[in-house]
Design an enzyme around this catalytic site. Structure first.
Site, short mmCIF file in Angstrom:
data_model
loop_
_atom_site.label_atom_id
_atom_site.label_comp_id
_atom_site.label_asym_id
_atom_site.label_seq_id
_atom_site.Cartn_x
_atom_site.Cartn_y
_atom_site.Cartn_z
N ARG A 198 7.99 23.16 -47.94
CA ARG A 198 6.53 23.25 -47.93
C ARG A 198 5.99 24.20 -46.86
NH1 ARG A 198 7.93 18.01 -48.91
NH2 ARG A 198 8.12 17.87 -51.15
N ASN A 257 8.76 5.39 -49.12
CA ASN A 257 9.20 4.15 -49.75
C ASN A 257 10.29 3.45 -48.95
OD1 ASN A 257 10.73 6.60 -50.97
ND2 ASN A 257 12.12 4.88 -51.32
N SER A 261 13.63 13.64 -44.57
CA SER A 261 13.70 13.10 -45.92
C SER A 261 14.99 12.31 -46.10
CB SER A 261 13.66 14.23 -46.96
OG SER A 261 12.50 15.01 -46.83
N ASP A 265 7.98 2.74 -55.76
CA ASP A 265 8.21 4.04 -55.11
C ASP A 265 6.91 4.80 -54.88
OD1 ASP A 265 9.81 6.15 -53.95
OD2 ASP A 265 9.45 7.30 -55.78
N GLU A 294 15.94 8.06 -50.69
CA GLU A 294 16.76 7.71 -51.85
C GLU A 294 18.24 7.58 -51.49
OE1 GLU A 294 13.23 7.82 -52.77
OE2 GLU A 294 13.88 9.82 -52.16
N TRP A 301 9.14 17.70 -58.31
CA TRP A 301 9.55 16.54 -59.10
C TRP A 301 9.13 16.69 -60.57
CZ3 TRP A 301 8.49 10.80 -57.26
CH2 TRP A 301 9.29 9.92 -58.02
N TRP A 328 -0.04 20.05 -59.85
CA TRP A 328 0.96 19.92 -58.79
C TRP A 328 0.79 20.98 -57.71
CZ3 TRP A 328 3.86 15.58 -59.52
CH2 TRP A 328 4.85 15.32 -58.57
N ARG A 364 -0.17 7.78 -53.13
CA ARG A 364 0.57 7.78 -54.38
C ARG A 364 0.22 6.55 -55.21
NH1 ARG A 364 6.15 10.40 -53.64
NH2 ARG A 364 7.08 8.64 -54.78
N TRP A 380 8.33 12.91 -44.96
CA TRP A 380 8.44 14.25 -45.50
C TRP A 380 7.11 14.84 -45.96
CZ3 TRP A 380 6.98 14.39 -50.64
CH2 TRP A 380 7.00 13.18 -51.33
#
Length: 600
Positions: free
Chosen positions: A131, A277, A190, A319, A193, A559, A495, A346, A259
């Protein structure tokens, strides 16, 4: 949707009008609208420009003036920086940096190309995006995918110093920019996951020496929290506030990654950011509120100590990372002029808080399709004050492991992901790129192994009901009332990052590749141009030799575009996004290009 007029007596001060005790050089440059020296436009994350040569009356004449190929074919997020007569452009992995001469049609002055181990690529969640760069004290800062933080001499590209912020072998990677504040550089991480225990770290700008690190989960001393002074909704959070909300030592793999975007208010001397998350995505395996994932943090940048926190989605089951930008404005609300923080989460709720105290003022849905919770409890006398009221029908934990809960809105990528909104002090409105997307979500049991995926859920995504098949909207939002003022439907999720200007226009990009300009008051479309690839970058503007330009990176990915970017075809791949956005293949293709526009 509903349109309203301007407020008759709008009293408003934009928070980027800052005193001089921030990083002096950088602050002076931020206040100069002819340059674009920070990814978010200003410390307040408003993405607003005072430039008005390009305006609602002439934007229809906008024309591409020059282009530049980055040489990389993955998702291009973030935006260029413009410092004086030089533009700095970045790419996704391998994170090449170009310095381009604006006096010579973008001639390459220097190029920096890191040598990174490509094994970091499969560890990165949701494409190999980055970014963007940061600038301060004559240096350009790059946080690479492999978590190497690099300081480059802005004139020559020579490496001044490097430091490693994480370990990709454990799943720690980077996709975000960094924020220079005073003599420090604030850096996130990050890896949610992969069961990473995430943090924010401050490094010395001149040397790269680590000054402090604040974790999202764990003991108070490692969170940099004072249990008696750090508050949530006005009350001290108390001892071991995080440890008490995790079972056993699960906090050590708890996620809460950082992130997203960071903002800074020098008057409060506080930085603001959100955490992601909790790990794993299977909520059944981690009972408790899982603090302090999904949380807004307000911290002292000098010491790292937290002043206040607010957890938006306790015990997240969907999430709904809380990393989206914290926008700082001063507005009159409920009859009082206050320093506000506005955040589009989100989870589908738009929050307005007092950024000095953390008091929650507004929490309303910014997409009517949101159904996982009916509302946020705003009754200060209630035991559930500030918490979302979850609809059991859409609770992935209550429905159980190996049960596919259907029709959850929004999908895991949220009503808005990291794509930043903008704010105009002329209208008092926030301009928000959104996703109108729902999902089916099936948790399953998963074991933790360092460096291996720690997800524990299978997802599928699709357009939300009530949008005629459209997967996105671009909206204008009144953060004082918590209401949509107008809404523009889009075929796919929006996006790209928005840009508002003093010319009474707002720019944004689409996944098909259109750069669009709309009237800031009404939302009327005034201009569009199709670039070579889908736009997930953030629109920016600057002047050169007295002429205003608008620039944007195009290169489909992220994503939503991971199927195209990585060549995936399994509908459930990309954490559920591939099937939902399969139709993108009919509208755009891979690319990596900067397009610069002006009025002839």
């Amino acid at each position: 949707m509903k349109k309203t007029g301007l407020w008759a007596a709008l009293s408003l001060v934009v928070a980027w009008a800052l005193p001089a005790h921030a990083n002096d050089e950088l602050q002076k440059m931020i206040q100069d609208p002819n340059q674009w020296v920070i990814q978010t436009g200003d410390y307040a994350n408003t993405r607003y420009s005072k430039l008005d040569q390009i305006n609602a009356s002439n934007v229809g004449k906008l024309t591409p003036t020059w282009t530049f190929s980055t040489g990389v074919l993955r998702g291009h997020e973030g935006s260029p920086l413009v410092i004086g007569d030089v533009m700095y452009v970045h790419t996704p992995f391998p994170n090449i940096v170009y310095a381009l001469d604006l006096n010579d049609d973008g001639r390459i002055i220097w190029k920096y190309e890191p040598r990174q181990d490509p094994s970091v690529i499969p560890v990165m969640c949701c494409d190999t995006v980055n970014r963007g760069l940061a600038y301060a004290d004559g240096m350009v800062f790059l946080h690479q995918a492999d978590t190497t933080l690099v300081a480059l001499d802005a004139k020559t590209g020579k490496v001044a110093w490097t430091v490693v912020n994480g370990d990709p072998k454990k799943g720690e990677t980077n996709t975000a920019t960094v924020l220079p504040v005073k003599d420090k550089l604030l850096v996130g991480i990050s890896g949610g996951e992969y069961g990473v225990r995430c943090h924010v770290t401050a490094y010395d700008i001149k040397t790269g020496k680590r000054i402090w690190r604040a974790y999202s989960t764990g003991p108070d001393s490692e969170l940099l929290i004072d249990p008696e002074k750090t508050t949530e909704l006005g009350k001290p959070i108390g001892k071991d506030s995080s440890l008490k909300t995790w079972q056993g030592d699960q906090w050590q793999t708890g996620g809460g990654c950082t992130w997203g975007w960071y903002s800074y208010d020098p008057q409060q001397n506080l930085v603001y950011y959100g955490t992601g998350n909790p790990s794993t995505w299977n909520p059944k395996q981690r009972p408790g509120d899982n603090k302090w994932s999904m949380t807004i943090f307000a911290r002292d940048p000098d010491t790292g100590m937290a002043k206040w926190v607010y957890q938006m989605t306790p015990h997240d089951e969907w999430d709904y990372d809380g990393v989206n930008e914290m926008m700082l404005v001063d507005q009159e609300i409920q009859g009082q002029q206050r320093p506000l923080l506005v955040h589009f989460d989100r989870n589908g709720f738009g929050y307005t808080l007092d950024r000095a105290t953390g008091e929650l003022l507004v929490a309303e849905k910014y997409d009517p399709a949101v159904n996982w919770a009916s509302k946020v409890d705003m009754d200060k006398n209630s035991k559930t004050y500030g918490r979302p009221i979850v609809d059991a029908k859409y609770s992935t934990e209550q429905n159980g492991e190996d049960v596919n809960t259907k029709g959850i809105c929004p999908a895991a990528l949220g009503t808005k992901d990291q794509q930043p909104a903008s704010f105009s002090p002329k209208t008092g409105l926030f301009y928000v790129p959104t996703n109108h997307v729902c999902m089916d979500y099936e948790p399953f049991r998963v074991s933790y192994t360092p460096g291996q995926p720690y997800v524990g859920a299978t997802l599928s995504m699709y357009a939300a009901p009530g949008g005629n098949g459209n997967m996105g909207n671009f909206i204008a939002w009144d953060a004082r009332e918590g209401k949509i003022v107008w809404s523009l439907p889009e075929r796919f999720s929006v996006w790209s990052g928005a840009l508002a200007t003093a010319g009474d226009i707002v720019f944004y990009g689409t996944l098909e590749g259109y750069l669009k300009a709309v009237d800031a008051k009404t939302g009327k479309e005034l201009y569009k141009f199709k670039t070579p690839s889908g736009i997930i970058g953030n629109v920016m503007t600057y002047t050169h030799k007295g002429k205003q330009y608008v620039a944007v990176l195009s290169g489909v990915g992220g994503w939503a575009g991971i199927g195209l970017a990585a060549g995936l075809t399994d509908p459930n791949a990309g954490l559920g996004a591939v099937g939902g956005y399969a139709a993108l293949n009919d509208y755009t293709a891979l690319g990596g290009q900067l397009t610069v526009f002006a009025i002839p």
